[in-house]
Design an enzyme around this catalytic site. Structure first.
Site, PDB file in Angstrom:
ATOM      1  N   LYS A  58      24.934  13.998 -75.058  1.00 24.99           N
ATOM      2  CA  LYS A  58      25.208  14.803 -76.251  1.00 24.99           C
ATOM      3  C   LYS A  58      23.986  15.649 -76.593  1.00 24.99           C
ATOM      4  CE  LYS A  58      29.394  13.401 -76.750  1.00 24.99           C
ATOM      5  NZ  LYS A  58      30.355  14.132 -75.914  1.00 24.99           N
ATOM      6  N   GLY A 121      45.571   6.852 -70.833  1.00 30.33           N
ATOM      7  CA  GLY A 121      46.473   5.916 -70.162  1.00 30.33           C
ATOM      8  C   GLY A 121      45.693   4.813 -69.489  1.00 30.33           C
ATOM      9  N   HIS A 122      46.421   3.831 -69.004  1.00 26.56           N
ATOM     10  CA  HIS A 122      45.811   2.736 -68.250  1.00 26.56           C
ATOM     11  C   HIS A 122      46.699   2.400 -67.063  1.00 26.56           C
ATOM     12  CE1 HIS A 122      43.652   2.198 -72.137  1.00 26.56           C
ATOM     13  NE2 HIS A 122      42.645   2.147 -71.285  1.00 26.56           N
ATOM     14  N   ASP A 123      46.211   1.487 -66.259  1.00 26.87           N
ATOM     15  CA  ASP A 123      46.896   1.109 -65.023  1.00 26.87           C
ATOM     16  C   ASP A 123      48.412   1.024 -65.181  1.00 26.87           C
ATOM     17  OD1 ASP A 123      46.700  -0.623 -62.248  1.00 26.87           O
ATOM     18  OD2 ASP A 123      48.128  -1.518 -63.646  1.00 26.87           O
ATOM     19  N   ILE A 124      48.869   0.307 -66.197  1.00 27.34           N
ATOM     20  CA  ILE A 124      50.312   0.060 -66.328  1.00 27.34           C
ATOM     21  C   ILE A 124      51.094   1.373 -66.497  1.00 27.34           C
ATOM     22  CG2 ILE A 124      50.311  -0.332 -68.856  1.00 27.34           C
ATOM     23  CD1 ILE A 124      52.198  -2.763 -68.237  1.00 27.34           C
ATOM     24  N   ASN A 125      50.469   2.345 -67.174  1.00 20.56           N
ATOM     25  CA  ASN A 125      51.139   3.634 -67.352  1.00 20.56           C
ATOM     26  C   ASN A 125      51.220   4.398 -66.034  1.00 20.56           C
ATOM     27  OD1 ASN A 125      48.974   3.448 -70.009  1.00 20.56           O
ATOM     28  ND2 ASN A 125      51.169   3.386 -70.377  1.00 20.56           N
ATOM     29  N   TYR A 126      50.117   4.355 -65.284  1.00 22.72           N
ATOM     30  CA  TYR A 126      50.092   5.098 -64.024  1.00 22.72           C
ATOM     31  C   TYR A 126      51.072   4.467 -63.024  1.00 22.72           C
ATOM     32  CZ  TYR A 126      45.661   6.232 -66.313  1.00 22.72           C
ATOM     33  OH  TYR A 126      44.714   6.591 -67.243  1.00 22.72           O
ATOM     34  N   ASP A 152      44.760   0.998 -60.823  1.00 22.17           N
ATOM     35  CA  ASP A 152      43.307   1.080 -61.015  1.00 22.17           C
ATOM     36  C   ASP A 152      42.548   0.925 -59.695  1.00 22.17           C
ATOM     37  OD1 ASP A 152      43.406   1.441 -63.705  1.00 22.17           O
ATOM     38  OD2 ASP A 152      42.638  -0.526 -64.271  1.00 22.17           O
TER      39      ASP A 152
HETATM   40  C1  LIG Z   1      38.388  -4.738 -78.027  1.00 23.11           C
HETATM   41  C2  LIG Z   1      38.127  -3.833 -76.849  1.00 23.11           C
HETATM   42  C3  LIG Z   1      37.559  -4.597 -75.662  1.00 23.11           C
HETATM   43  C4  LIG Z   1      37.460  -3.803 -74.460  1.00 23.11           C
HETATM   44  C5  LIG Z   1      37.100  -4.651 -73.235  1.00 23.11           C
HETATM   45  C6  LIG Z   1      37.253  -3.853 -71.981  1.00 23.11           C
HETATM   46  C7  LIG Z   1      37.046  -4.672 -70.753  1.00 23.11           C
HETATM   47  C8  LIG Z   1      37.335  -3.874 -69.541  1.00 23.11           C
HETATM   48  C9  LIG Z   1      38.800  -3.840 -69.280  1.00 23.11           C
HETATM   49  C10 LIG Z   1      39.141  -2.894 -68.193  1.00 23.11           C
HETATM   50  C11 LIG Z   1      40.576  -2.475 -68.357  1.00 23.11           C
HETATM   51  C12 LIG Z   1      40.984  -1.496 -67.347  1.00 23.11           C
HETATM   52  C13 LIG Z   1      42.248  -0.815 -67.757  1.00 23.11           C
HETATM   53  C14 LIG Z   1      43.499  -1.655 -67.520  1.00 23.11           C
HETATM   54  C15 LIG Z   1      42.404   0.511 -67.030  1.00 23.11           C
HETATM   55  O1  LIG Z   1      43.451   0.886 -66.633  1.00 23.11           O
HETATM   56  S1  LIG Z   1      41.002   1.485 -66.836  1.00 23.11           S
HETATM   57  C16 LIG Z   1      41.608   3.093 -66.358  1.00 23.11           C
HETATM   58  C17 LIG Z   1      41.591   4.010 -67.513  1.00 23.11           C
HETATM   59  N1  LIG Z   1      41.932   5.364 -67.171  1.00 23.11           N
HETATM   60  C18 LIG Z   1      41.103   6.184 -66.525  1.00 23.11           C
HETATM   61  O2  LIG Z   1      40.003   5.851 -66.144  1.00 23.11           O
HETATM   62  C19 LIG Z   1      41.650   7.547 -66.266  1.00 23.11           C
HETATM   63  C20 LIG Z   1      40.638   8.659 -66.517  1.00 23.11           C
HETATM   64  N2  LIG Z   1      39.996   8.540 -67.792  1.00 23.11           N
HETATM   65  C21 LIG Z   1      40.623   8.767 -68.976  1.00 23.11           C
HETATM   66  O3  LIG Z   1      41.786   9.132 -69.043  1.00 23.11           O
HETATM   67  C22 LIG Z   1      39.801   8.576 -70.231  1.00 23.11           C
HETATM   68  O4  LIG Z   1      38.445   8.508 -69.888  1.00 23.11           O
HETATM   69  C23 LIG Z   1      40.204   7.297 -70.989  1.00 23.11           C
HETATM   70  C24 LIG Z   1      40.101   6.053 -70.095  1.00 23.11           C
HETATM   71  C25 LIG Z   1      41.620   7.437 -71.513  1.00 23.11           C
HETATM   72  C26 LIG Z   1      39.231   7.084 -72.148  1.00 23.11           C
HETATM   73  O5  LIG Z   1      39.303   8.202 -72.990  1.00 23.11           O
HETATM   74  P1  LIG Z   1      38.133   8.511 -74.018  1.00 23.11           P
HETATM   75  O6  LIG Z   1      37.476   7.250 -74.461  1.00 23.11           O
HETATM   76  O7  LIG Z   1      38.716   9.383 -75.073  1.00 23.11           O
HETATM   77  O8  LIG Z   1      37.043   9.247 -73.120  1.00 23.11           O
HETATM   78  P2  LIG Z   1      37.095  10.682 -72.401  1.00 23.11           P
HETATM   79  O9  LIG Z   1      38.144  11.576 -73.011  1.00 23.11           O
HETATM   80  O10 LIG Z   1      37.182  10.491 -70.937  1.00 23.11           O
HETATM   81  O11 LIG Z   1      35.689  11.283 -72.772  1.00 23.11           O
HETATM   82  C27 LIG Z   1      34.491  10.604 -72.545  1.00 23.11           C
HETATM   83  C28 LIG Z   1      33.513  11.029 -73.620  1.00 23.11           C
HETATM   84  O12 LIG Z   1      32.326  10.308 -73.408  1.00 23.11           O
HETATM   85  C29 LIG Z   1      31.237  11.219 -73.374  1.00 23.11           C
HETATM   86  N3  LIG Z   1      30.181  10.662 -72.538  1.00 23.11           N
HETATM   87  C30 LIG Z   1      30.279  10.206 -71.285  1.00 23.11           C
HETATM   88  N4  LIG Z   1      29.095   9.756 -70.849  1.00 23.11           N
HETATM   89  C31 LIG Z   1      28.211   9.953 -71.859  1.00 23.11           C
HETATM   90  C32 LIG Z   1      26.836   9.737 -72.029  1.00 23.11           C
HETATM   91  N5  LIG Z   1      26.075   9.227 -71.043  1.00 23.11           N
HETATM   92  N6  LIG Z   1      26.253  10.080 -73.212  1.00 23.11           N
HETATM   93  C33 LIG Z   1      27.015  10.603 -74.209  1.00 23.11           C
HETATM   94  N7  LIG Z   1      28.325  10.841 -74.097  1.00 23.11           N
HETATM   95  C34 LIG Z   1      28.912  10.518 -72.948  1.00 23.11           C
HETATM   96  C35 LIG Z   1      31.845  12.471 -72.768  1.00 23.11           C
HETATM   97  O13 LIG Z   1      31.039  13.593 -72.996  1.00 23.11           O
HETATM   98  C36 LIG Z   1      33.162  12.495 -73.534  1.00 23.11           C
HETATM   99  O14 LIG Z   1      32.902  12.953 -74.830  1.00 23.11           O
HETATM  100  P3  LIG Z   1      33.934  13.937 -75.614  1.00 23.11           P
HETATM  101  O15 LIG Z   1      34.309  15.024 -74.672  1.00 23.11           O
HETATM  102  O16 LIG Z   1      35.104  13.059 -75.982  1.00 23.11           O
HETATM  103  O17 LIG Z   1      33.150  14.403 -76.792  1.00 23.11           O
END
Ligand SMILES: CCCCCCCCCCCC[C@H](C)C(=O)SCCNC(=O)CCNC(=O)[C@H](O)C(C)(C)COP(=O)(O)OP(=O)(O)OC[C@H]1O[C@@H](n2cnc3c(N)ncnc32)[C@H](O)[C@@H]1OP(=O)(O)O
Length: 382
Positions: A58, A121-126, A152
């Site tokens: 940022k 989205g997440h894995d289940i959606n894809y 994923d």
């Molecule tokens: C209670 C919660 C507990 C959580 C525990 C989690 C434990 C892990 C569990 C893993 C679960 C895995 C699950 C099932 C999955 O399916 S993971 C797969 C998810 N989907 C993807 O990866 C597909 C591609 N990515 C995406 O669609 C989106 O990144 C997302 C996953 C929907 C997340 O969206 P969102 O959080 O809004 O992020 P994005 O739009 O990608 O934007 C990222 C923002 O972060 C910023 N960023 C990045 N790096 C830095 C950095 N170093 N310093 C400062 N900022 C950083 C980017 O600039 C961007 O910012 P901005 O453009 O929004 O302003």
């Protein structure tokens, strides 16, 4: 190792891109994960062999720094929503102009185009969007996602790693990099090509859960044993099916034919009763060394001590004693050498990496003071 000398910048993501980065690191690439500043702890459980640099994207200086790291690398791996990198001025076209050899891998759910491209989205959606989820689950039950493995990891991280390796290979002749648009919907669908294409031979004519490989067939299913464990049965071919019946001490002449679909529920009832009469260890002794295609369903606790897995050293322990699968496949001359040290803490290698990429100590100190980067060496591990 096969990917020795390959420099990768991985922007920190949730699960698929970290797995992709870990594959590259396991096979010898130098993977640098770019984390955010001021984040207590990383949720990246796929960080083996990576180094971490914490940069605040940022800030204009943080973006300029990341640009320098990217243009001096072979691969950029980014897991953000479509448009995030462009907003930062770090989109692939600009980066490739500066480094035409750069391989710029974009791992997203829906890909870089199409009306869902910017949706969360997440894995289940894809998996749902790939068509595959509609085929997964038992008869009469709703569709069931097998953990987050299919989109994923199989269709996402692994497929993206394949794309990167293909692009690296092609670059050896063309000298040029390229952009990889890895959509998990498409990756999962591609992994599911067998399901798609074997419709032509009637493999999936029945509803979900009533076909041969989707838990419809009694000879391709799991069965509970007397001690509450399970056996997996995959006795498809008639010669193997005969051995299954022998092990179960069943007489083929007294049973309906293997392929009589209407008799599958009755066959399943008989097999269920039989398997419930002995423990998993008993059944393993009976079926080990046969071609009945019957194996114990091993728990994570059991898996590494199974003789076969032990003989192949299929599971490894890291320096904390945590067990995980050895990288696959095994290459004869240049196998993976997974790092056994503990995973990096956020920003652990900031100074080391920036020095390696040509920044002076004065540059680095200035960025640390300004909060553009963060270095959290050993203290975070205490
Ligand atoms: C209670 C919660 C507990 C959580 C525990 C989690 C434990 C892990 C569990 C893993 C679960 C895995 C699950 C099932 C999955 O399916 S993971 C797969 C998810 N989907 C993807 O990866 C597909 C591609 N990515 C995406 O669609 C989106 O990144 C997302 C996953 C929907 C997340 O969206 P969102 O959080 O809004 O992020 P994005 O739009 O990608 O934007 C990222 C923002 O972060 C910023 N960023 C990045 N790096 C830095 C950095 N170093 N310093 C400062 N900022 C950083 C980017 O600039 C961007 O910012 P901005 O453009 O929004 O302003």
């Amino acid at each position: 190792m096969a990917l020795a000398g390959v420099r990768v910048i991985e922007l920190a993501g949730l699960a698929p891109a970290p797995f992709c980065g870990m594959i590259l690191a396991d096979f010898g690439a130098k993977v640098i994960r770019v984390d955010r500043n001021k984040v207590g702890m990383s949720l990246d459980t796929q960080a083996r062999g990576k180094r971490s640099v914490a940069i605040n994207l940022k800030t204009a200086e943080g973006v300029a720094l990341l640009r320098k790291l990217c243009v001096q690398s072979d691969v950029v791996l980014e897991p953000y929503r479509k448009g995030v990198m462009e907003k930062l001025g770090l989109g692939p076209h600009e980066m490739l102009k500066e480094n035409p050899r750069l391989i710029y891998a974009r791992l997203t759910g829906y890909g870089q185009s199409g009306s869902y491209a910017t949706a969360a989205g997440h894995d289940i959606n894809y998996l749902a969007m790939s068509g595959l989820l509609s085929r997964l689950g038992r008869s009469g039950e709703k569709p069931y996602a097998p953990l987050n493995l299919m989109a994923d990891f199989a269709g996402g991280g692994l497929t993206c790693a394949l794309g990167i390796v293909l692009a690296l290979l092609e670059r050896t002749t063309s000298g040029k990099g390229q952009i990889i648009d890895a959509s998990m919907v498409e990756g999962a669908a591609y992994v599911g090509s067998f399901a798609w294409k074997s419709r032509s031979i009637g493999m999936w004519d029945s509803p979900r859960g009533q076909n041969m490989l989707d838990s419809g067939a009694p000879f391709y299913d799991t069965y509970e044993t007397a001690d509450g464990k399970y056996m997996a049965v995959g006795a498809i071919e008639p010669q193997f099916y005969r051995q299954l019946l022998t092990g179960l001490e069943l007489d083929a002449g007294e049973l309906p034919p293997q392929m009589s679909f209407t008799d599958w529920p009755e066959l399943r009832r008989i097999f269920t009763e039989r398997f419930a009469s002995k423990t998993q260890a008993d059944w393993s002794r009976i079926f080990d060394g046969t071609d009945a295609c019957v194996t114990p369903v091993l728990s994570f606790d059991q898996v590494s001590s199974h003789p076969h897995n032990q003989e192949r050293a299929s599971f490894i322990k890291d320096s904390s004693g945590d067990e995980s699968p050895r990288p696959a496949p095994v290459l004869s001359r240049t196998p993976a050498e997974p790092c056994l040290a503990s995973d990096p803490v956020i920003g652990e290698h900031t100074v080391e990496v920036l020095t390696e990429y040509g920044f002076t100590s004065a540059d680095i100190d200035q960025m640390l003071t300004a909060g553009v980067v963060e270095c959290n060496a050993v203290k975070s591990k205490l």
